[in-house]
Scaffold this active site. Structure first.
Site, mmCIF file in Angstrom:
data_model
loop_
_atom_site.group_PDB
_atom_site.id
_atom_site.type_symbol
_atom_site.label_atom_id
_atom_site.label_comp_id
_atom_site.label_asym_id
_atom_site.label_seq_id
_atom_site.Cartn_x
_atom_site.Cartn_y
_atom_site.Cartn_z
ATOM 1 N N TYR A 1 0.827 -1.205 0.000
ATOM 2 C CA TYR A 1 0.000 0.000 0.000
ATOM 3 C C TYR A 1 0.858 1.251 0.000
ATOM 4 C CZ TYR A 1 0.785 0.872 5.035
ATOM 5 O OH TYR A 1 1.350 1.161 6.250
ATOM 6 N N ARG B 1 8.220 4.240 -4.684
ATOM 7 C CA ARG B 1 8.255 3.247 -3.609
ATOM 8 C C ARG B 1 7.218 2.154 -3.841
ATOM 9 N NH1 ARG B 1 7.527 5.180 2.519
ATOM 10 N NH2 ARG B 1 5.399 5.478 1.783
ATOM 11 N N ARG C 1 -7.751 -20.267 -2.080
ATOM 12 C CA ARG C 1 -6.688 -20.074 -1.092
ATOM 13 C C ARG C 1 -5.610 -21.150 -1.244
ATOM 14 N NH1 ARG C 1 -5.278 -21.502 4.060
ATOM 15 N NH2 ARG C 1 -4.410 -19.830 5.340
ATOM 16 N N LYS D 1 6.527 -1.984 1.883
ATOM 17 C CA LYS D 1 5.330 -1.424 2.537
ATOM 18 C C LYS D 1 4.149 -2.375 2.356
ATOM 19 C CE LYS D 1 3.128 3.109 3.114
ATOM 20 N NZ LYS D 1 3.197 3.092 4.574
ATOM 21 N N GLU E 1 12.199 2.180 14.165
ATOM 22 C CA GLU E 1 11.283 3.204 13.654
ATOM 23 C C GLU E 1 9.987 3.119 14.444
ATOM 24 O OE1 GLU E 1 9.867 2.467 9.641
ATOM 25 O OE2 GLU E 1 9.741 0.310 10.002
ATOM 26 N N LEU F 1 11.086 1.161 7.051
ATOM 27 C CA LEU F 1 10.516 1.610 5.785
ATOM 28 C C LEU F 1 11.285 2.864 5.331
ATOM 29 C CD1 LEU F 1 7.996 0.991 3.938
ATOM 30 C CD2 LEU F 1 7.025 3.047 4.953
HETATM 31 N N1 PMP Z 1 7.584 3.515 8.894
HETATM 32 C C1 PMP Z 1 6.446 2.803 8.867
HETATM 33 C C2 PMP Z 1 6.445 1.437 9.450
HETATM 34 C C3 PMP Z 1 5.284 3.341 8.299
HETATM 35 O O1 PMP Z 1 4.143 2.630 8.276
HETATM 36 C C4 PMP Z 1 5.302 4.675 7.788
HETATM 37 C C5 PMP Z 1 4.071 5.313 7.226
HETATM 38 N N2 PMP Z 1 3.476 4.587 6.228
HETATM 39 C C6 PMP Z 1 6.514 5.376 7.817
HETATM 40 C C7 PMP Z 1 7.628 4.764 8.382
HETATM 41 C C8 PMP Z 1 6.616 6.769 7.259
HETATM 42 O O2 PMP Z 1 6.629 6.721 5.858
HETATM 43 P P1 PMP Z 1 6.118 7.944 4.995
HETATM 44 O O3 PMP Z 1 6.934 9.123 5.394
HETATM 45 O O4 PMP Z 1 6.382 7.535 3.602
HETATM 46 O O5 PMP Z 1 4.666 8.129 5.309
#
Ligand code: PMP
Length: 287
Positions: free
Chosen positions: A33, A52, A100, A149, A182, A207
């Protein structure tokens, strides 16, 4: 409120927007996503978000549902049909629907695409940013490819819930070495006593946040030094400032970690400066 949702070629009323019961996104979280900020009806950093998305799809060998140009048109329609001026657009691509089976299906399966746009309560993030937020540290129990993601968000959901019950709005995950990876849905930053910005370097444990990249651009334009390296919970507790970045929050000051005040216990000048400059530096494009 979302009124209209794009699902596989059609714009559906919210209550009627549905995917197949055997969609692999639903069965296996076999899906990726993106979330893009919408500002004044335009997209923030669309080029980087699209790149991305493309990478996430390639890493998992999920077919692109359409060209990037066509997807941007759908995104534009979703923004207009939901009359979103300031908000977000959310898109999800799954590998598709089929009986499935753990084995990956053949090339004949069509990916599922869902796109929706929504405007949260006006100014909620600005309000929060005035006081800053608290975060809670927790062991990082996610998988080894957090650079993709995916919608496999259960560890993040449960950790965020535990944080909320402790009065914190976000989690800061900690790896086995004691370093912060993070947030559950954001990237983590601190500012050292010397005024150096520190955020973990990109690896498979985090991410590659688009807002993270944008804030690095802002920092460069402000001649602020950025170090990409691991930092421990201890170092974060001693930091002059802390903040997080994400498309929905841009830059959000963090004023407490595990109940301990950071710096003066209020949003720091560097976080506030980065927040106020962010959209001046970001790519803003019409859709
Ligand atoms: N880390 C994670 C695990 C996330 O889910 C997100 C937001 N989607 C981010 C970092 C921040 O990414 P972005 O700046 O692209 O929203």
């Amino acid at each position: 409120m979302t009124r209209i949702v794009y699902v596989n070629g059609a714009y559906k009323r919210y209550a009627e927007a549905a995917i197949h019961a055997e969609d692999r996104g639903f069965q296996f979280a076999d899906a990726v996503y993106e979330v893009i900020e919408v500002l004044g009806g335009r997209l923030v950093d669309a080029t980087r978000h699209m790149a991305r998305l493309d990478r996430s799809l390639r890493e998992l060998k999920i077919a692109a549902p359409m060209s990037q140009q066509a997807l941007l048109q759908v995104i534009g329609e979703a923004v207009r049909r939901n009359r979103v001026s300031d908000g977000i657009v959310y898109m999800q691509v799954t590998r598709g629907a089929g009986p499935r089976d753990f084995s990956l299906p053949g090339a004949d399966i069509l990916p599922t695409l869902v796109v929706l746009a929504r405007a949260p309560r006006r100014g909620w993030a600005d309000e929060l940013a005035k006081t800053g937020i608290a975060v809670k540290t927790m062991p990082d129990n996610r998988w080894g490819r957090c650079d993709i993601k995916t919608v496999m968000l259960l560890p993040a959901v449960l950790a965020k819930d535990a944080a909320r019950r402790d009065g914190a709005r976000e989690v800061w995950f900690v790896d086995s070495q004691g370093a912060i990876t993070e947030g559950a849905s954001s990237n983590a930053w601190i500012v050292t006593a010397e005024g150096v910005l520190v955020t973990r370097k990109l690896d498979s444990n985090i991410l590659p946040g688009i807002t993270r990249a944008g804030v690095a651009d802002v920092a460069a334009s402000e001649r602020l030094k950025v170090e990409e390296r691991p930092f421990s919970v201890k170092e974060a507790l001693q930091a002059r400032e802390a903040f997080l970045t994400s498309a929905t929050n841009t830059v959000m000051p963090v004023v407490a970690i595990d109940g301990q005040q950071i710096g003066e216990g209020r949003p720091g000048p560097i976080a506030q400066r980065l927040r106020s400059r962010f959209h001046q530096v970001a790519e803003i494009s019409a859709v």
